[in-house]
Design a protein around this motif. Structure first.
Motif, PDB file in Angstrom:
ATOM      1  N   UNK A   1     -15.297  -7.450  19.728  1.00  0.00           N
ATOM      2  CA  UNK A   1     -15.032  -6.317  18.819  1.00  0.00           C
ATOM      3  C   UNK A   1     -16.322  -5.577  18.474  1.00  0.00           C
ATOM      4  N   UNK A   2     -16.284  -4.261  18.689  1.00  0.00           N
ATOM      5  CA  UNK A   2     -17.435  -3.434  18.342  1.00  0.00           C
ATOM      6  C   UNK A   2     -17.334  -3.043  16.866  1.00  0.00           C
ATOM      7  N   UNK A   3     -18.479  -2.828  16.276  1.00  0.00           N
ATOM      8  CA  UNK A   3     -18.532  -2.513  14.858  1.00  0.00           C
ATOM      9  C   UNK A   3     -18.455  -0.996  14.668  1.00  0.00           C
ATOM     10  N   UNK A   4     -17.231  -0.493  14.525  1.00  0.00           N
ATOM     11  CA  UNK A   4     -17.044   0.938  14.284  1.00  0.00           C
ATOM     12  C   UNK A   4     -16.318   1.106  12.945  1.00  0.00           C
ATOM     13  N   UNK A   5     -16.536   2.236  12.327  1.00  0.00           N
ATOM     14  CA  UNK A   5     -15.923   2.494  11.030  1.00  0.00           C
ATOM     15  C   UNK A   5     -14.411   2.700  11.171  1.00  0.00           C
ATOM     16  N   UNK A   6     -13.712   2.626  10.036  1.00  0.00           N
ATOM     17  CA  UNK A   6     -12.244   2.736  10.044  1.00  0.00           C
ATOM     18  C   UNK A   6     -11.758   4.078  10.578  1.00  0.00           C
ATOM     19  N   UNK A   7     -12.454   5.156  10.231  1.00  0.00           N
ATOM     20  CA  UNK A   7     -12.052   6.480  10.706  1.00  0.00           C
ATOM     21  C   UNK A   7     -12.082   6.521  12.238  1.00  0.00           C
ATOM     22  N   UNK A   8     -13.185   6.053  12.813  1.00  0.00           N
ATOM     23  CA  UNK A   8     -13.328   6.054  14.276  1.00  0.00           C
ATOM     24  C   UNK A   8     -12.267   5.174  14.924  1.00  0.00           C
ATOM     25  N   UNK A   9     -12.030   4.034  14.323  1.00  0.00           N
ATOM     26  CA  UNK A   9     -11.019   3.113  14.860  1.00  0.00           C
ATOM     27  C   UNK A   9      -9.628   3.759  14.805  1.00  0.00           C
ATOM     28  N   UNK A  10      -9.310   4.409  13.676  1.00  0.00           N
ATOM     29  CA  UNK A  10      -8.003   5.075  13.530  1.00  0.00           C
ATOM     30  C   UNK A  10      -7.827   6.196  14.548  1.00  0.00           C
ATOM     31  N   UNK A  11      -8.866   6.998  14.741  1.00  0.00           N
ATOM     32  CA  UNK A  11      -8.810   8.089  15.721  1.00  0.00           C
ATOM     33  C   UNK A  11      -8.576   7.514  17.116  1.00  0.00           C
ATOM     34  N   UNK A  12      -9.283   6.441  17.432  1.00  0.00           N
ATOM     35  CA  UNK A  12      -9.156   5.820  18.752  1.00  0.00           C
ATOM     36  C   UNK A  12      -7.750   5.277  18.967  1.00  0.00           C
ATOM     37  N   UNK A  13      -7.230   4.586  17.964  1.00  0.00           N
ATOM     38  CA  UNK A  13      -5.877   4.023  18.081  1.00  0.00           C
ATOM     39  C   UNK A  13      -4.852   5.151  18.262  1.00  0.00           C
ATOM     40  N   UNK A  14      -5.002   6.253  17.521  1.00  0.00           N
ATOM     41  CA  UNK A  14      -4.087   7.398  17.677  1.00  0.00           C
ATOM     42  C   UNK A  14      -4.207   8.005  19.076  1.00  0.00           C
ATOM     43  N   UNK A  15      -5.425   8.053  19.594  1.00  0.00           N
ATOM     44  CA  UNK A  15      -5.639   8.590  20.941  1.00  0.00           C
ATOM     45  C   UNK A  15      -4.973   7.729  22.015  1.00  0.00           C
TER      46      UNK A  15
ATOM     47  N   UNK B   1     -13.640   8.673  23.548  1.00  0.00           N
ATOM     48  CA  UNK B   1     -14.842   9.493  23.376  1.00  0.00           C
ATOM     49  C   UNK B   1     -15.490   9.342  22.002  1.00  0.00           C
ATOM     50  N   UNK B   2     -14.690   9.405  20.936  1.00  0.00           N
ATOM     51  CA  UNK B   2     -15.243   9.328  19.578  1.00  0.00           C
ATOM     52  C   UNK B   2     -15.887   7.962  19.361  1.00  0.00           C
ATOM     53  N   UNK B   3     -15.192   6.905  19.754  1.00  0.00           N
ATOM     54  CA  UNK B   3     -15.732   5.552  19.581  1.00  0.00           C
ATOM     55  C   UNK B   3     -16.971   5.347  20.448  1.00  0.00           C
ATOM     56  N   UNK B   4     -16.942   5.864  21.678  1.00  0.00           N
ATOM     57  CA  UNK B   4     -18.097   5.697  22.553  1.00  0.00           C
ATOM     58  C   UNK B   4     -19.315   6.417  21.983  1.00  0.00           C
ATOM     59  N   UNK B   5     -19.118   7.612  21.434  1.00  0.00           N
ATOM     60  CA  UNK B   5     -20.238   8.346  20.829  1.00  0.00           C
ATOM     61  C   UNK B   5     -20.792   7.599  19.622  1.00  0.00           C
ATOM     62  N   UNK B   6     -19.903   7.008  18.823  1.00  0.00           N
ATOM     63  CA  UNK B   6     -20.331   6.257  17.643  1.00  0.00           C
ATOM     64  C   UNK B   6     -21.140   5.024  18.064  1.00  0.00           C
ATOM     65  N   UNK B   7     -20.669   4.310  19.072  1.00  0.00           N
ATOM     66  CA  UNK B   7     -21.369   3.118  19.558  1.00  0.00           C
ATOM     67  C   UNK B   7     -22.703   3.505  20.191  1.00  0.00           C
ATOM     68  N   UNK B   8     -22.732   4.609  20.911  1.00  0.00           N
ATOM     69  CA  UNK B   8     -23.988   5.113  21.488  1.00  0.00           C
ATOM     70  C   UNK B   8     -24.995   5.370  20.372  1.00  0.00           C
TER      71      UNK B   8
END
Length: 181
Positions: free
Chosen positions: A128-142, A152-159
């Protein structure tokens, strides 16, 4: 306690010393330590032969995570460093996203998306990568209808996390310091 186990080839103390030695080797030289802890049939594949960078090339990595990630030797060195710190999940996620973007069919997109979600995004995922709830929610919706941009959003955050946290630690490491000499 080890009482009653005298017939075993190793006493508990000997076994503890062996484990300590293997962990010490792993932390000092993660590539060489693979032989000590990973059975032959489970060893990761060696990266394609990459040319060792000049010190000038390696110096550019201090200021650019992208230049580091685009260089095969730099990528392998960075991955080795992160493994030595038991923190390679962000890089593995980033690499999985890069591979995901190469998917060609809707079935392949869906299959790879599910795998990435299960391995890196879902709560209690193995890596599990450490991403914020907003990013996780956006990713799950995507992922309701997966597309090549689903992560894309999660990858940019992790980058950004790797750039801010992992890269500076790598640049201070002995491994990197040897490359720039």
């Amino acid at each position: 306690m080890c009482k009653g186990l005298a017939a075993l080839p190793h006493s508990c103390l000997e076994r503890a010393k062996e484990i300590k030695t293997k962990l010490g080797a792993l932390l000092q030289k993660p590539d060489a330590a693979v032989d000590l802890i990973v059975p032959d049939n489970e060893k990761p594949e060696k990266p394609a032969k990459a040319r060792k960078p000049s010190p000038e090339e390696a110096l550019q990595w201090r200021d650019s995570l992208d230049k580091l990630l685009q260089n095969n030797y730099g990528l392998a060195s960075f991955k080795s460093f992160l493994k030595s710190e038991f923190s390679e999940e962000n890089l593995e996620f980033w690499m999985a996203c890069e591979d995901f973007k190469k998917a060609r069919s809707p079935d392949e997109v869906a299959e790879k998306a599910k795998k990435i979600y299960e391995e890196f995004i879902q709560t209690e995922a193995p890596k599990e990568v450490n991403i914020d709830h907003f990013t996780k929610d956006v990713t799950v919706k995507n992922l309701v209808e997966p597309s090549l941009s689903s992560f894309d959003v999660a990858q940019k955050r992790v980058h950004a996390l790797m750039e801010k946290d992992s890269l500076p630690r790598f640049v201070r490491s002995e491994l990197y310091q040897e490359l720039i000499k």
